[in-house]
Design an enzyme around this catalytic site. Structure first.
Site, PDB file in Angstrom:
ATOM      1  N   LYS A  48       9.284  11.937  25.466  1.00 46.13           N
ATOM      2  CA  LYS A  48       9.865  13.130  26.108  1.00 46.13           C
ATOM      3  C   LYS A  48      10.706  13.824  25.049  1.00 46.13           C
ATOM      4  CE  LYS A  48      13.173  14.705  27.631  1.00 46.13           C
ATOM      5  NZ  LYS A  48      13.823  15.844  26.921  1.00 46.13           N
TER       6      LYS A  48
ATOM      7  N   GLU B   7      32.501  16.111  17.486  1.00 41.65           N
ATOM      8  CA  GLU B   7      31.311  16.309  16.661  1.00 41.65           C
ATOM      9  C   GLU B   7      30.956  17.794  16.752  1.00 41.65           C
ATOM     10  OE1 GLU B   7      27.449  14.938  18.099  1.00 41.65           O
ATOM     11  OE2 GLU B   7      27.033  14.174  16.095  1.00 41.65           O
TER      12      GLU B   7
ATOM     13  N   CYS C 181      23.505  13.751  12.569  1.00 41.68           N
ATOM     14  CA  CYS C 181      24.400  12.824  13.282  1.00 41.68           C
ATOM     15  C   CYS C 181      25.306  12.092  12.302  1.00 41.68           C
ATOM     16  CB  CYS C 181      23.568  11.846  14.092  1.00 41.68           C
ATOM     17  SG  CYS C 181      22.257  11.081  13.114  1.00 41.68           S
TER      18      CYS C 181
ATOM     19  N   GLU D 130      20.891   5.991  19.975  1.00 40.45           N
ATOM     20  CA  GLU D 130      21.326   6.548  18.678  1.00 40.45           C
ATOM     21  C   GLU D 130      22.062   7.834  19.002  1.00 40.45           C
ATOM     22  OE1 GLU D 130      20.907   5.400  15.617  1.00 40.45           O
ATOM     23  OE2 GLU D 130      19.662   3.671  16.093  1.00 40.45           O
TER      24      GLU D 130
HETATM   25  P1  NAD Z   1      21.088  15.980  23.772  1.00 48.17           P
HETATM   26  O1  NAD Z   1      21.825  14.752  24.152  1.00 48.17           O
HETATM   27  O2  NAD Z   1      21.428  17.242  24.431  1.00 48.17           O
HETATM   28  O3  NAD Z   1      19.518  15.769  24.044  1.00 48.17           O
HETATM   29  C1  NAD Z   1      18.783  14.740  23.420  1.00 48.17           C
HETATM   30  C2  NAD Z   1      17.558  14.450  24.253  1.00 48.17           C
HETATM   31  O4  NAD Z   1      17.962  13.840  25.473  1.00 48.17           O
HETATM   32  C3  NAD Z   1      16.759  15.681  24.667  1.00 48.17           C
HETATM   33  O5  NAD Z   1      15.393  15.345  24.713  1.00 48.17           O
HETATM   34  C4  NAD Z   1      17.287  15.964  26.073  1.00 48.17           C
HETATM   35  O6  NAD Z   1      16.380  16.690  26.865  1.00 48.17           O
HETATM   36  C5  NAD Z   1      17.480  14.556  26.592  1.00 48.17           C
HETATM   37  N1  NAD Z   1      18.510  14.386  27.631  1.00 48.17           N
HETATM   38  C6  NAD Z   1      19.688  15.035  27.754  1.00 48.17           C
HETATM   39  N2  NAD Z   1      20.364  14.529  28.807  1.00 48.17           N
HETATM   40  C7  NAD Z   1      19.610  13.536  29.325  1.00 48.17           C
HETATM   41  C8  NAD Z   1      19.770  12.636  30.421  1.00 48.17           C
HETATM   42  N3  NAD Z   1      20.847  12.655  31.199  1.00 48.17           N
HETATM   43  N4  NAD Z   1      18.790  11.729  30.658  1.00 48.17           N
HETATM   44  C9  NAD Z   1      17.691  11.685  29.875  1.00 48.17           C
HETATM   45  N5  NAD Z   1      17.469  12.524  28.847  1.00 48.17           N
HETATM   46  C10 NAD Z   1      18.425  13.436  28.570  1.00 48.17           C
HETATM   47  O7  NAD Z   1      21.185  16.083  22.183  1.00 48.17           O
HETATM   48  P2  NAD Z   1      20.633  17.230  21.218  1.00 48.17           P
HETATM   49  O8  NAD Z   1      21.523  18.414  21.298  1.00 48.17           O
HETATM   50  O9  NAD Z   1      19.167  17.412  21.430  1.00 48.17           O
HETATM   51  O10 NAD Z   1      20.813  16.519  19.779  1.00 48.17           O
HETATM   52  C11 NAD Z   1      22.001  16.511  19.076  1.00 48.17           C
HETATM   53  C12 NAD Z   1      22.754  15.212  19.295  1.00 48.17           C
HETATM   54  O11 NAD Z   1      21.936  14.107  18.914  1.00 48.17           O
HETATM   55  C13 NAD Z   1      23.995  15.106  18.432  1.00 48.17           C
HETATM   56  O12 NAD Z   1      25.044  14.559  19.186  1.00 48.17           O
HETATM   57  C14 NAD Z   1      23.569  14.145  17.324  1.00 48.17           C
HETATM   58  O13 NAD Z   1      24.630  13.470  16.702  1.00 48.17           O
HETATM   59  C15 NAD Z   1      22.663  13.232  18.057  1.00 48.17           C
HETATM   60  N6  NAD Z   1      21.760  12.563  17.128  1.00 48.17           N
HETATM   61  C16 NAD Z   1      21.957  11.242  16.840  1.00 48.17           C
HETATM   62  C17 NAD Z   1      21.138  10.607  15.914  1.00 48.17           C
HETATM   63  C18 NAD Z   1      21.311   9.151  15.580  1.00 48.17           C
HETATM   64  O14 NAD Z   1      20.396   8.573  15.009  1.00 48.17           O
HETATM   65  N7  NAD Z   1      22.435   8.531  15.883  1.00 48.17           N
HETATM   66  C19 NAD Z   1      20.129  11.327  15.289  1.00 48.17           C
HETATM   67  C20 NAD Z   1      19.960  12.674  15.601  1.00 48.17           C
HETATM   68  C21 NAD Z   1      20.783  13.280  16.532  1.00 48.17           C
END
Ligand code: NAD
Length: 488
Positions: free
Chosen positions: A180, A388, A289, A254
């Site tokens: 997804k 962040e 991240c 992550e």
């Molecule tokens: P986000 O949390 O908004 O979304 C990430 C994914 O989760 C998307 O596919 C979204 O549709 C889905 N999602 C959101 N809420 C959900 C829920 N309640 N249940 C299930 N799925 C859900 O994050 P983003 O804006 O897409 O990405 C940026 C974030 O990701 C930043 O905080 C960044 O630090 C983090 N990130 C972490 C890593 C790591 O390896 N630690 C790597 C890349 C990005």
């Protein structure tokens, strides 16, 4: 190479075929570089997730995928790698258009991260998925079995790579997958689905349904899913963990970060700037991240560090990410730029000193560009030091006192994803690295290495991706008693 990969799709990939969506709702993918529609995908609904999970469940429970030998799976998966490599030359440009990553950064990724499949096959061979051990009472066969149906939920900031970090180890050990991807960058996952189809991956083994938060939550809640592998924000990760906790569903998370680059009293200011600027402000337009966004320096030398940092910030070329000379492109969305601008304003309001940037680059009024921004005289309690930001913004936090003071500042955050320490003395630096609670730590350097474990302490996540630890994320351990060897 110019990308000829398709930017518009009207189906999902379910049970080895291109499946008609259950609704007519579409997601427009807007390119952050010019605010134009880059492509479209159908918006997955609960019914589409149900169909994908049913296919993955059937492919797992009835096989043959989990019951094949590693070598049988490897043969098919290496055909997927070949298919990805054929599509590879167009992938960097495609990603740049989709999510705004600079070509300067993406240009090397011409196999769509499918090298991870090869890597995990080799690791699985090396580790052996079956061992015989002697217990206190008798021999036991210890089997590392696939965890089952995996829901892989990924963000937009490294969409194909994050998907491969999950799908590669999961598929190698025999799991089936429902992916997804995020609504901001869902298109590149289709490249992988195309490759799976062309390579003849058995039906139901990899399934793809893009969608938003609610679609993701439906997948997380789904009783047919055995494990969620999630990358995204800490706020969303908390929700995923809550839901998984209720059902004792396995999950690896992550999440976000607020990593520190710690300069000890004998650190070279140039060395700090050479890591913290590219990896804090520029890499992926500040949307990483693990970005080193808190630069913790001895107060007595703050001016010297600020000078080295601002000299490097001044060299960053901001602009269209497709231009190979550009270091910093746009941020993903208008709402994200608005949020970053609000955080920049809070920095000035709370008393930090703006050194560079702080606004929008005058030359770019289409696309969501933010100037690389640096603050000094930041207190670790200020909002810009705690949140962040996920944009090209770094903060210099001066400290008084010994290494322990710097360690305490680095640790005074809810996150624990990464960090780096700089010193002329590697013994002293290593001691500091040991005391900072973060998953990946650089000594006089920083980079992300895709072949070694990566993941967070504290609110930055649970579990590790990549390396042997990343493979173990996708197995259950079964102990078989009563046999001294696997029957032939
Ligand atoms: P986000 O949390 O908004 O979304 C990430 C994914 O989760 C998307 O596919 C979204 O549709 C889905 N999602 C959101 N809420 C959900 C829920 N309640 N249940 C299930 N799925 C859900 O994050 P983003 O804006 O897409 O990405 C940026 C974030 O990701 C930043 O905080 C960044 O630090 C983090 N990130 C972490 C890593 C790591 O390896 N630690 C790597 C890349 C990005």
């Amino acid at each position: 190479m110019a990308s000829t990969l398709p930017t518009s799709r009207d189906t999902f990939f379910i049970d080895g075929a291109w499946a008609k969506p259950s609704s007519s709702e579409m997601i427009d993918v807007i390119s952050p570089r010019n605010e134009e529609v880059f492509g479209r995908v159908p918006a997955g609904q609960p019914a589409d997730i149900d169909a994908a999970v049913a296919a993955a469940r059937q492919a797992f429970d009835r096989g043959p995928w989990p019951y094949m030998t590693l070598e049988e799976r490897a043969e098919i998966l290496m055909r997927v790698v070949d298919e990805m490599r054929m599509r590879g030359p167009g992938i960097p440009e495609f990603l740049s258009g989709e999510m705004g990553g600079p070509m300067k950064m993406l240009g090397r990724g011409t196999d769509g991260s499918s090298f991870l499949i090869d890597h995990f096959i080799k690791l699985a061979r090396e580790m052996g998925l079956v061992q015989v051990r002697q217990g206190a009472i008798g021999p036991a066969i210890i089997r590392r079995e696939p965890v089952g149906v995996v829901g892989a939920i990924t963000p937009w900031n490294g969409p194909l790579h994050m998907l491969m970090m999950k799908a590669a180890p999961a598929l190698v050990v025999g799991c089936t997958v429902v992916a997804k991807p995020s609504p901001e960058a869902p298109l590149d996952a289709y490249i992988f689905a195309d490759a799976c189809e062309a390579a003849g991956l058995p039906k139901g083994v990899f399934n793809l349904v893009p969608g938003g938060r609610e679609t993701g939550e439906h997948l997380v809640r789904h009783p047919g899913v055995d494990k969620i592998a999630f990358t995204g924000s800490t706020a969303a990760g908390r929700r995923v963990a809550e839901i998984c906790g209720r059902d004792i569903r396995r999950c690896s998370l992550e999440l976000g970060g607020k990593s520190a680059a710690v300069a000890l009293s004998d650190a070279s200011a140039d060395a700090v700037a050479a890591s913290a600027v590219p990896f804090g402000l520029a890499f992926n337009n500040g949307q990483a991240c693990a970005a080193l966004t808190r630069i913790v320096v001895p107060r007595a030398r703050q001016a010297e560090f600020v000078e080295a940092l601002s000299a490097r910030v001044a060299t960053l070329v901001v602009g269209d990410p497709m231009d190979p000379s550009v270091d910093v492109g746009p941020v993903i969305a208008e709402r994200q730029r608005t949020r970053i601008e609000g955080l920049i304003a809070s920095g000035s309001d709370e008393g930090a000193r703006l050194i560079a940037g702080g606004g929008r680059p005058a030359a770019h009024n289409r696309g969501w560009y933010v100037e690389p921004t640096l603050f000094a005289d930041v207190d670790n309690q200020m909002t810009i030091a705690r949140e962040e930001i996920f944009g090209p913004v770094g903060v210099v936090i001066p400290y008084d006192g010994d290494d322990q003071v710097a360690i305490d500042i680095a640790n005074d955050t809810s996150y624990g994803l990464a960090g780096a320490v700089f010193s002329a003395d590697p013994v002293r630096a290593y001691e500091v690295a040991r005391r900072i609670r973060a998953g990946t730590f650089g000594v006089n350097t920083f980079y992300i290495d895709p072949l070694v474990p990566f993941g967070g302490y504290k609110a930055s996540g649970v579990g590790r991706e990549n390396g042997k630890e990343g493979l173990l994320n996708f197995v259950e351990v079964k102990t078989v008693l009563g046999l001294a060897a696997e029957p032939a």
